[in-house]
Motif scaffolding. Structure first.
Motif, PDB file in Angstrom:
ATOM      1  N   ASN A  80      33.230  37.514  33.152  1.00  0.00           N
ATOM      2  CA  ASN A  80      32.688  38.857  33.308  1.00  0.00           C
ATOM      3  C   ASN A  80      33.831  39.806  33.610  1.00  0.00           C
ATOM      4  O   ASN A  80      34.768  39.450  34.300  1.00  0.00           O
ATOM      5  CB  ASN A  80      31.655  38.896  34.429  1.00  0.00           C
ATOM      6  N   TYR A  81      33.746  41.004  33.067  1.00  0.00           N
ATOM      7  CA  TYR A  81      34.807  41.964  33.337  1.00  0.00           C
ATOM      8  C   TYR A  81      34.429  42.913  34.459  1.00  0.00           C
ATOM      9  O   TYR A  81      33.260  43.143  34.746  1.00  0.00           O
ATOM     10  CB  TYR A  81      35.247  42.722  32.089  1.00  0.00           C
ATOM     11  N   ASP A  82      35.457  43.435  35.089  1.00  0.00           N
ATOM     12  CA  ASP A  82      35.377  44.580  35.985  1.00  0.00           C
ATOM     13  C   ASP A  82      36.166  45.665  35.277  1.00  0.00           C
ATOM     14  O   ASP A  82      36.935  45.380  34.372  1.00  0.00           O
ATOM     15  CB  ASP A  82      36.031  44.276  37.342  1.00  0.00           C
ATOM     16  N   ALA A 131      28.620  41.847  30.726  1.00  0.00           N
ATOM     17  CA  ALA A 131      29.926  42.481  30.497  1.00  0.00           C
ATOM     18  C   ALA A 131      30.971  41.374  30.451  1.00  0.00           C
ATOM     19  O   ALA A 131      31.395  40.866  31.488  1.00  0.00           O
ATOM     20  CB  ALA A 131      30.229  43.482  31.618  1.00  0.00           C
ATOM     21  N   MET A 132      31.359  40.955  29.260  1.00  0.00           N
ATOM     22  CA  MET A 132      32.238  39.794  29.083  1.00  0.00           C
ATOM     23  C   MET A 132      33.589  40.196  28.509  1.00  0.00           C
ATOM     24  O   MET A 132      33.687  41.137  27.722  1.00  0.00           O
ATOM     25  CB  MET A 132      31.618  38.800  28.099  1.00  0.00           C
ATOM     26  N   CYS A 133      34.598  39.424  28.878  1.00  0.00           N
ATOM     27  CA  CYS A 133      35.906  39.612  28.262  1.00  0.00           C
ATOM     28  C   CYS A 133      36.545  38.250  28.029  1.00  0.00           C
ATOM     29  O   CYS A 133      36.133  37.246  28.605  1.00  0.00           O
ATOM     30  CB  CYS A 133      36.811  40.504  29.112  1.00  0.00           C
ATOM     31  N   ALA A 134      37.532  38.240  27.147  1.00  0.00           N
ATOM     32  CA  ALA A 134      38.290  37.028  26.834  1.00  0.00           C
ATOM     33  C   ALA A 134      39.754  37.298  27.148  1.00  0.00           C
ATOM     34  O   ALA A 134      40.279  38.366  26.814  1.00  0.00           O
ATOM     35  CB  ALA A 134      38.125  36.666  25.359  1.00  0.00           C
ATOM     36  N   GLU A 135      40.400  36.310  27.780  1.00  0.00           N
ATOM     37  CA  GLU A 135      41.815  36.404  28.130  1.00  0.00           C
ATOM     38  C   GLU A 135      42.565  35.192  27.604  1.00  0.00           C
ATOM     39  O   GLU A 135      42.048  34.082  27.651  1.00  0.00           O
ATOM     40  CB  GLU A 135      42.009  36.409  29.650  1.00  0.00           C
ATOM     41  N   ILE A 136      43.756  35.424  27.114  1.00  0.00           N
ATOM     42  CA  ILE A 136      44.672  34.353  26.734  1.00  0.00           C
ATOM     43  C   ILE A 136      45.994  34.658  27.426  1.00  0.00           C
ATOM     44  O   ILE A 136      46.534  35.752  27.288  1.00  0.00           O
ATOM     45  CB  ILE A 136      44.859  34.258  25.204  1.00  0.00           C
ATOM     46  N   ASN A 137      46.475  33.691  28.187  1.00  0.00           N
ATOM     47  CA  ASN A 137      47.731  33.861  28.935  1.00  0.00           C
ATOM     48  C   ASN A 137      47.729  35.134  29.781  1.00  0.00           C
ATOM     49  O   ASN A 137      48.720  35.856  29.848  1.00  0.00           O
ATOM     50  CB  ASN A 137      48.938  33.860  27.991  1.00  0.00           C
ATOM     51  N   GLY A 138      46.584  35.429  30.409  1.00  0.00           N
ATOM     52  CA  GLY A 138      46.476  36.591  31.266  1.00  0.00           C
ATOM     53  C   GLY A 138      46.330  37.908  30.536  1.00  0.00           C
ATOM     54  O   GLY A 138      46.220  38.958  31.164  1.00  0.00           O
ATOM     55  N   LEU A 164      44.188  40.442  28.138  1.00  0.00           N
ATOM     56  CA  LEU A 164      42.851  40.738  27.663  1.00  0.00           C
ATOM     57  C   LEU A 164      42.895  40.852  26.144  1.00  0.00           C
ATOM     58  O   LEU A 164      43.649  41.676  25.606  1.00  0.00           O
ATOM     59  CB  LEU A 164      42.372  42.056  28.282  1.00  0.00           C
ATOM     60  N   VAL A 165      42.142  39.995  25.443  1.00  0.00           N
ATOM     61  CA  VAL A 165      42.192  39.966  23.979  1.00  0.00           C
ATOM     62  C   VAL A 165      40.844  40.254  23.320  1.00  0.00           C
ATOM     63  O   VAL A 165      40.771  40.374  22.102  1.00  0.00           O
ATOM     64  CB  VAL A 165      42.760  38.616  23.469  1.00  0.00           C
ATOM     65  N   GLY A 166      39.782  40.361  24.117  1.00  0.00           N
ATOM     66  CA  GLY A 166      38.472  40.642  23.552  1.00  0.00           C
ATOM     67  C   GLY A 166      37.498  41.059  24.628  1.00  0.00           C
ATOM     68  O   GLY A 166      37.693  40.749  25.803  1.00  0.00           O
ATOM     69  N   SER A 167      36.453  41.764  24.199  1.00  0.00           N
ATOM     70  CA  SER A 167      35.390  42.127  25.135  1.00  0.00           C
ATOM     71  C   SER A 167      34.081  42.266  24.376  1.00  0.00           C
ATOM     72  O   SER A 167      34.062  42.458  23.158  1.00  0.00           O
ATOM     73  CB  SER A 167      35.717  43.428  25.876  1.00  0.00           C
ATOM     74  N   MET A 168      33.006  42.144  25.138  1.00  0.00           N
ATOM     75  CA  MET A 168      31.671  42.277  24.562  1.00  0.00           C
ATOM     76  C   MET A 168      30.754  42.793  25.664  1.00  0.00           C
ATOM     77  O   MET A 168      30.835  42.335  26.801  1.00  0.00           O
ATOM     78  CB  MET A 168      31.183  40.926  24.051  1.00  0.00           C
ATOM     79  N   THR A 169      29.915  43.741  25.305  1.00  0.00           N
ATOM     80  CA  THR A 169      29.015  44.357  26.281  1.00  0.00           C
ATOM     81  C   THR A 169      27.582  44.238  25.777  1.00  0.00           C
ATOM     82  O   THR A 169      27.316  44.454  24.598  1.00  0.00           O
ATOM     83  CB  THR A 169      29.379  45.838  26.465  1.00  0.00           C
ATOM     84  N   SER A 170      26.676  43.901  26.687  1.00  0.00           N
ATOM     85  CA  SER A 170      25.270  43.778  26.318  1.00  0.00           C
ATOM     86  C   SER A 170      24.390  44.311  27.445  1.00  0.00           C
ATOM     87  O   SER A 170      24.855  44.557  28.559  1.00  0.00           O
ATOM     88  CB  SER A 170      24.920  42.313  26.029  1.00  0.00           C
TER      89      SER A 170
END
Length: 149
Positions: free
Chosen positions: A20-22, A61-68, A70-76
């Motif tokens: 989840n993102y902040d 509220a989702m996000c994706a991280e690779i090596n710290g 932020l590489v993606g996000s999705m909101t619903s």
């Protein structure tokens, strides 16, 4: 929710975290990277909208991280959707992107936005974010997932 998995890139397998993102400036930067001009700047998420997403439905509220990074996000958000009356606009359903229309008693998970950094596309990040939303539909016992655009 936190999910850890590995995605195959040209550098080998890299650990990706979906969580989840902040609010962070990185989310706004990601939007600018994913939707460059001529995409209208006023349609990118504002700090107020991102804060509202977290406040009204942090679970969506989702996000994706690779090596710290932020590489993606999705909101619903959850909405009460009547399939016999499918007509709607994204602006109506999402309250112009603030998702104050989130309805805990609704029956449908509505995808308001998805973005993946162009440097990280083709790694399945969007697919994994979407899969996480499907899991949320099952967990919440909702009837469907619906995307808006």
């Amino acid at each position: 929710m936190i999910k850890e998995l590995f995605v195959k890139s040209e550098n080998g397998y890299e650990k990706m975290i979906i969580r989840n993102y902040d609010y962070s400036a990185a989310l706004q930067s990601l939007q600018q990277t994913c939707f460059p001009p001529p995409f209208p700047e006023e349609l990118l998420w504002s700090k107020e909208q991102l804060d509202s997403h977290v406040r009204h439905f942090n679970e969506g509220a989702m996000c994706a991280e690779i090596n710290g990074r932020l590489v993606g996000s999705m909101t619903s958000l959850i909405v009460a959707f009547d399939p016999s009356k499918p007509g709607h606009t994204w602006e109506e359903v999402t309250d112009n992107g603030f998702i104050r229309t989130h309805n805990e008693n609704g029956n449908t998970l509505y995808i308001a936005d998805i973005s993946v950094d162009p440097e990280y596309r083709k790694l399945g990040i969007g697919k994994w974010l979407m899969q996480t939303m499907y899991e949320l539909v099952v967990h919440r016992r909702l009837e469907r997932l619906l995307g808006g655009g």
